[in-house]
Design an enzyme around this catalytic site. Sequence first.
Site, short mmCIF file in Angstrom:
data_model
loop_
_atom_site.label_atom_id
_atom_site.label_comp_id
_atom_site.label_asym_id
_atom_site.label_seq_id
_atom_site.Cartn_x
_atom_site.Cartn_y
_atom_site.Cartn_z
N GLY A 1 43.16 35.92 40.25
CA GLY A 1 43.57 34.65 39.64
C GLY A 1 43.79 34.78 38.13
N GLY B 1 39.28 44.10 36.69
CA GLY B 1 39.10 44.71 38.01
C GLY B 1 37.64 44.73 38.43
N GLY B 2 37.44 45.00 39.72
CA GLY B 2 36.08 45.04 40.26
C GLY B 2 35.79 43.79 41.07
N SER C 1 34.29 40.16 41.82
CA SER C 1 34.16 39.01 40.92
C SER C 1 33.13 37.98 41.39
CB SER C 1 35.53 38.34 40.75
OG SER C 1 35.96 37.86 42.00
N ASN D 1 29.39 34.55 32.73
CA ASN D 1 28.23 33.66 32.51
C ASN D 1 27.04 34.12 33.36
OD1 ASN D 1 27.89 31.53 34.98
ND2 ASN D 1 30.05 32.09 34.78
N TYR E 1 25.59 40.96 40.90
CA TYR E 1 26.85 40.84 40.15
C TYR E 1 26.58 40.62 38.66
CZ TYR E 1 30.96 38.23 38.45
OH TYR E 1 32.03 37.77 37.72
N LYS F 1 27.50 42.85 35.21
CA LYS F 1 28.20 42.34 34.02
C LYS F 1 27.38 42.65 32.76
CE LYS F 1 31.85 40.96 36.04
NZ LYS F 1 33.14 41.61 35.74
C1 15L Z 1 32.18 34.24 37.86
O1 15L Z 1 31.78 35.16 37.16
C2 15L Z 1 33.08 34.51 39.02
O2 15L Z 1 33.93 35.60 38.80
C3 15L Z 1 33.87 33.29 39.43
O3 15L Z 1 34.40 33.53 40.71
C4 15L Z 1 32.99 32.04 39.43
O4 15L Z 1 31.97 32.16 40.40
C5 15L Z 1 32.40 31.86 38.05
O5 15L Z 1 31.69 33.00 37.66
C6 15L Z 1 31.48 30.62 37.97
O6 15L Z 1 30.31 30.76 37.61
O7 15L Z 1 31.99 29.54 38.21
#
Ligand code: 15L
Length: 266
Positions: free
Chosen positions: A12, A71-72, A74, A111, A135, A139
Amino acid sequence: MHRVLITGAGGGIGRALRETLRGIYPILRLSDRVAIPAARDGEEVMDQLDIADMAAVERLVAGVDGIVHLGGISGESSWDNILQSNIVGLYNVFEAARRAGVKRIVMATSNHAVGFYPRSQKIDHQVVVRPDSRYGVSKAFSEALGAMYADKHGIGFLGTRIGNFGAKPIDSRRLAIWISPRDYTQLVRIGLEHPEIHFEIVYGVSDNARSWYDNSNAYRLGYKPQDNSEPYAAEVLAAEEGQPKDPIAEYYQGGTFPSGEYSRPR
Ligand code: 15L
């Protein structure tokens, strides 16, 4: 910047940046592990590849000046998936970038690297990481890797802790963390073009009144967000009225990421 690589160009955010960065840099190189639409003028579409494959990543970054690494994986996933894409694959991108003499990396961190802070606490870019998921740990790792490659090898790094990217905020949590495509484009351009980026962390959020971030580091670097979530608030809040809420998800900034697989006594 002459040639800028966008990894994860089929996702996206990648699809949006493909449009908003078009014509800004002479060549946009686009890559993903899924098929993406063919190259237009000023674009190079690379063969599908998995960033866990170092030889493929070396070919990918050859001749590139800056990288926007989207990439990777998400979202939350199994440890094996996270390990291959967001740890091994991420390392490959940084190490190949060093060997190829890449000058800048803009990282889509998240976040969720700090998702276990409560919503009642305003946090800045200097807080200790509190990942809310495997995840989120990956990050946080990306930010540590960015620091090491900046300090040891001089690759300028902007870690954008993205809240939620989209045309509009989709729920009450996203009223705090939403970022519009044009605001995220501005941050990416700061990361690629600002003359003094060494290692910086900013929050990838628009100018949201309900934000729980102190994003002064982004403003210091010249970020002037054009959008804010407030015009959507009434509609978003009305749609949620009467819906059941998980108190853990509601308490922490990361929402369902902290509450998923949560096994502490409630
Ligand atoms: C993210 O890091 C994700 O990539 C995205 O898909 C959402 O889940 C977003 O955080 C979020 O916290 O809304």
